[in-house]
Design a protein around this motif. Structure first.
Motif, PDB file in Angstrom:
ATOM      1  N   ALA A 108       0.828  -1.217   0.000  1.00 20.07           N
ATOM      2  CA  ALA A 108       0.000   0.000   0.000  1.00 20.07           C
ATOM      3  C   ALA A 108       0.861   1.266   0.000  1.00 20.07           C
ATOM      4  O   ALA A 108       0.371   2.347  -0.272  1.00 20.07           O
ATOM      5  N   ARG A 109       2.131   1.143   0.289  1.00 19.84           N
ATOM      6  CA  ARG A 109       3.111   2.238   0.330  1.00 19.84           C
ATOM      7  C   ARG A 109       2.717   3.312   1.349  1.00 19.84           C
ATOM      8  O   ARG A 109       1.944   4.225   1.078  1.00 19.84           O
ATOM      9  N   LEU A 110       3.279   3.165   2.524  1.00 18.83           N
ATOM     10  CA  LEU A 110       3.040   4.118   3.613  1.00 18.83           C
ATOM     11  C   LEU A 110       3.520   5.507   3.214  1.00 18.83           C
ATOM     12  O   LEU A 110       4.591   5.647   2.637  1.00 18.83           O
ATOM     13  N   LYS A 111       2.737   6.502   3.579  1.00 14.18           N
ATOM     14  CA  LYS A 111       3.211   7.877   3.401  1.00 14.18           C
ATOM     15  C   LYS A 111       4.187   8.212   4.527  1.00 14.18           C
ATOM     16  O   LYS A 111       4.090   7.637   5.617  1.00 14.18           O
ATOM     17  N   PRO A 112       5.090   9.163   4.288  1.00  8.32           N
ATOM     18  CA  PRO A 112       6.102   9.469   5.307  1.00  8.32           C
ATOM     19  C   PRO A 112       5.508   9.953   6.637  1.00  8.32           C
ATOM     20  O   PRO A 112       6.130   9.790   7.687  1.00  8.32           O
ATOM     21  N   GLU A 113       4.305  10.525   6.607  1.00  8.44           N
ATOM     22  CA  GLU A 113       3.713  11.027   7.859  1.00  8.44           C
ATOM     23  C   GLU A 113       3.193   9.902   8.750  1.00  8.44           C
ATOM     24  O   GLU A 113       2.880  10.139   9.921  1.00  8.44           O
ATOM     25  N   ALA A 114       3.055   8.697   8.216  1.00  6.37           N
ATOM     26  CA  ALA A 114       2.481   7.592   9.002  1.00  6.37           C
ATOM     27  C   ALA A 114       3.400   7.230  10.164  1.00  6.37           C
ATOM     28  O   ALA A 114       4.606   7.054   9.980  1.00  6.37           O
ATOM     29  N   ARG A 115       2.833   7.129  11.360  1.00  3.46           N
ATOM     30  CA  ARG A 115       3.648   6.772  12.533  1.00  3.46           C
ATOM     31  C   ARG A 115       3.086   5.579  13.296  1.00  3.46           C
ATOM     32  O   ARG A 115       3.812   4.912  14.018  1.00  3.46           O
ATOM     33  N   PHE A 116       1.788   5.331  13.148  1.00  2.00           N
ATOM     34  CA  PHE A 116       1.153   4.227  13.863  1.00  2.00           C
ATOM     35  C   PHE A 116       0.260   3.451  12.905  1.00  2.00           C
ATOM     36  O   PHE A 116      -0.234   4.007  11.934  1.00  2.00           O
ATOM     37  N   ILE A 117       0.027   2.179  13.265  1.00  2.69           N
ATOM     38  CA  ILE A 117      -0.910   1.362  12.507  1.00  2.69           C
ATOM     39  C   ILE A 117      -2.060   1.007  13.450  1.00  2.69           C
ATOM     40  O   ILE A 117      -1.848   0.432  14.526  1.00  2.69           O
ATOM     41  N   VAL A 118      -3.269   1.383  13.039  1.00  7.66           N
ATOM     42  CA  VAL A 118      -4.466   1.100  13.832  1.00  7.66           C
ATOM     43  C   VAL A 118      -5.128  -0.140  13.249  1.00  7.66           C
ATOM     44  O   VAL A 118      -5.268  -0.261  12.036  1.00  7.66           O
ATOM     45  N   LEU A 119      -5.509  -1.066  14.139  1.00  4.51           N
ATOM     46  CA  LEU A 119      -6.185  -2.286  13.723  1.00  4.51           C
ATOM     47  C   LEU A 119      -7.653  -2.135  14.069  1.00  4.51           C
ATOM     48  O   LEU A 119      -8.007  -1.985  15.252  1.00  4.51           O
ATOM     49  N   ALA A 147      -3.223   3.435   8.570  1.00  3.59           N
ATOM     50  CA  ALA A 147      -1.987   4.159   8.917  1.00  3.59           C
ATOM     51  C   ALA A 147      -2.347   5.582   9.323  1.00  3.59           C
ATOM     52  O   ALA A 147      -3.095   6.268   8.625  1.00  3.59           O
ATOM     53  N   VAL A 148      -1.854   6.011  10.485  1.00  3.57           N
ATOM     54  CA  VAL A 148      -2.190   7.349  11.003  1.00  3.57           C
ATOM     55  C   VAL A 148      -0.925   8.038  11.518  1.00  3.57           C
ATOM     56  O   VAL A 148       0.094   7.394  11.783  1.00  3.57           O
ATOM     57  N   ALA A 149      -1.035   9.365  11.663  1.00  4.96           N
ATOM     58  CA  ALA A 149       0.092  10.143  12.191  1.00  4.96           C
ATOM     59  C   ALA A 149      -0.023  10.287  13.698  1.00  4.96           C
ATOM     60  O   ALA A 149       0.976  10.511  14.397  1.00  4.96           O
ATOM     61  N   SER A 150      -1.257  10.180  14.217  1.00 12.04           N
ATOM     62  CA  SER A 150      -1.481  10.374  15.646  1.00 12.04           C
ATOM     63  C   SER A 150      -2.657   9.518  16.090  1.00 12.04           C
ATOM     64  O   SER A 150      -3.565   9.245  15.291  1.00 12.04           O
ATOM     65  N   LEU A 151      -2.639   9.130  17.356  1.00 12.78           N
ATOM     66  CA  LEU A 151      -3.732   8.304  17.887  1.00 12.78           C
ATOM     67  C   LEU A 151      -4.782   9.150  18.603  1.00 12.78           C
ATOM     68  O   LEU A 151      -5.800   8.632  19.062  1.00 12.78           O
ATOM     69  N   ASP A 152      -4.548  10.452  18.673  1.00 14.21           N
ATOM     70  CA  ASP A 152      -5.389  11.336  19.481  1.00 14.21           C
ATOM     71  C   ASP A 152      -6.873  11.257  19.144  1.00 14.21           C
ATOM     72  O   ASP A 152      -7.714  11.288  20.045  1.00 14.21           O
ATOM     73  N   ALA A 153      -7.192  11.194  17.843  1.00 16.86           N
ATOM     74  CA  ALA A 153      -8.600  11.288  17.433  1.00 16.86           C
ATOM     75  C   ALA A 153      -9.261   9.921  17.344  1.00 16.86           C
ATOM     76  O   ALA A 153     -10.397   9.805  16.877  1.00 16.86           O
ATOM     77  N   ILE A 154      -8.575   8.870  17.781  1.00 19.37           N
ATOM     78  CA  ILE A 154      -9.121   7.521  17.632  1.00 19.37           C
ATOM     79  C   ILE A 154      -9.566   6.993  18.989  1.00 19.37           C
ATOM     80  O   ILE A 154      -8.794   7.062  19.961  1.00 19.37           O
TER      81      ILE A 154
END
Ligand code: MTE
Ligand code: MO
Length: 249
Positions: free
Chosen positions: A146-157, A222-229
């Protein structure tokens, strides 16, 4: 887990950031700062190497005769139940979020990828363990496809089930996501995942405690932050009961 000497590391990085130039190196303070930087660097390397190390794998004869189901053991949803009865022909695992090419993968597509099979011990914080054999593609393969974007820092399942009325979910960082033993398992002990163990797909993230191993997967995000999840703590049990987000073992 390796305990990083944080202050040493920060001082070290600050020294490196200053360019670690000759002028700094000339002074006595500069020289000691550089030593600290080197120590911090070594500690960081050691910590990262430890997180990439493989967990122990067991022999087939050591598999537990039964692998209990824990937490959700079913999904109360008509679509899920219909798919379960028919071998999940229309189930799709989405790979989405901060990726260049979002994917929606069928079970057949996941099984067509190179597979990893591993016999590992699962440790639940509730005080039980079990040894099982898991098969599936490495998560890294899906993220690379899927090719992660550079901003991706976490993977949410994302999961299909709810527990106490909330959707179950989990998240991991990229070190665990790319660990060779982190797989999307479709089989347990050589047979399709039983319903209670997360059919049709569940995460195996072998350096982490049981609650991180999300079952009934619907999406990998793939997300940059977990804050909104969820409530922002990175997982169902983290939100509900204050379990640690980093549950490394
Ligand atoms: N979707 C989902 N994943 C989940 C849970 C859950 O309730 N729902 N429970 C977690 C906990 S606490 C543990 S110990 C393991 C249990 O896996 P098992 O049911 O295969 O034993 O799944 C984890 N993953
Ligand atoms: Mo657990």
């Amino acid at each position: 887990m390796v305990d990083l000497p944080r202050r040493t590391l920060i001082a070290g990085i600050a020294a490196l950031g200053a360019g670690a130039c000759a002028r700094i190196a000339e002074s006595e303070t500069g020289r000691s700062l550089m030593r600290v930087a080197e120590e911090g660097h070594r500690a960081l390397h050691r910590a990262l190497a430890a997180r990439q190390a493989l967990v122990r794998e067991y022999a087939p004869s050591e598999r537990s005769p039964t692998f209990r189901g824990n937490g959700s053991v079913t999904v109360a949803d008509p679509f899920y139940q219909d798919q379960l009865a028919r071998g999940f022909p229309d189930w799709r695992l989405e790979v989405r979020g901060l990726v260049e090419t979002p994917l929606a993968l069928s079970l057949a597509a996941l099984k067509a990828l190179p597979q990893r099979r591993q016999i590992t011990r699962h440790d639940c914080v509730e005080g039980w363990s079990a040894i099982g054999e898991w098969t599936g593609p490495q998560l890294s393969r899906l993220l690379d496809a899927a090719r992660l974007k550079p901003e991706a820092r976490f993977i949410v399942l994302r999961c299909a089930d709810t527990l106490y009325g909330r959707p179950y979910y989990e998240s991991i960082d990229l070190v665990d996501a790319y660990h060779p033993q982190t797989i999307i398992a479709h089989s347990l002990n050589g047979a399709p995942l039983p319903e209670q163990n997360g059919a049709p797909l569940r995460l195996r993230v072998e350096r982490q405690l049981g609650y991180k191993h999300a079952k009934y997967l619907t999406a990998i995000e793939a997300v940059a932050s977990l804050d909104a999840i969820g409530e922002g703590r990175g997982g169902f049990w983290e939100d509900v009961a204050g379990y640690q987000w980093y549950a490394g073992i």
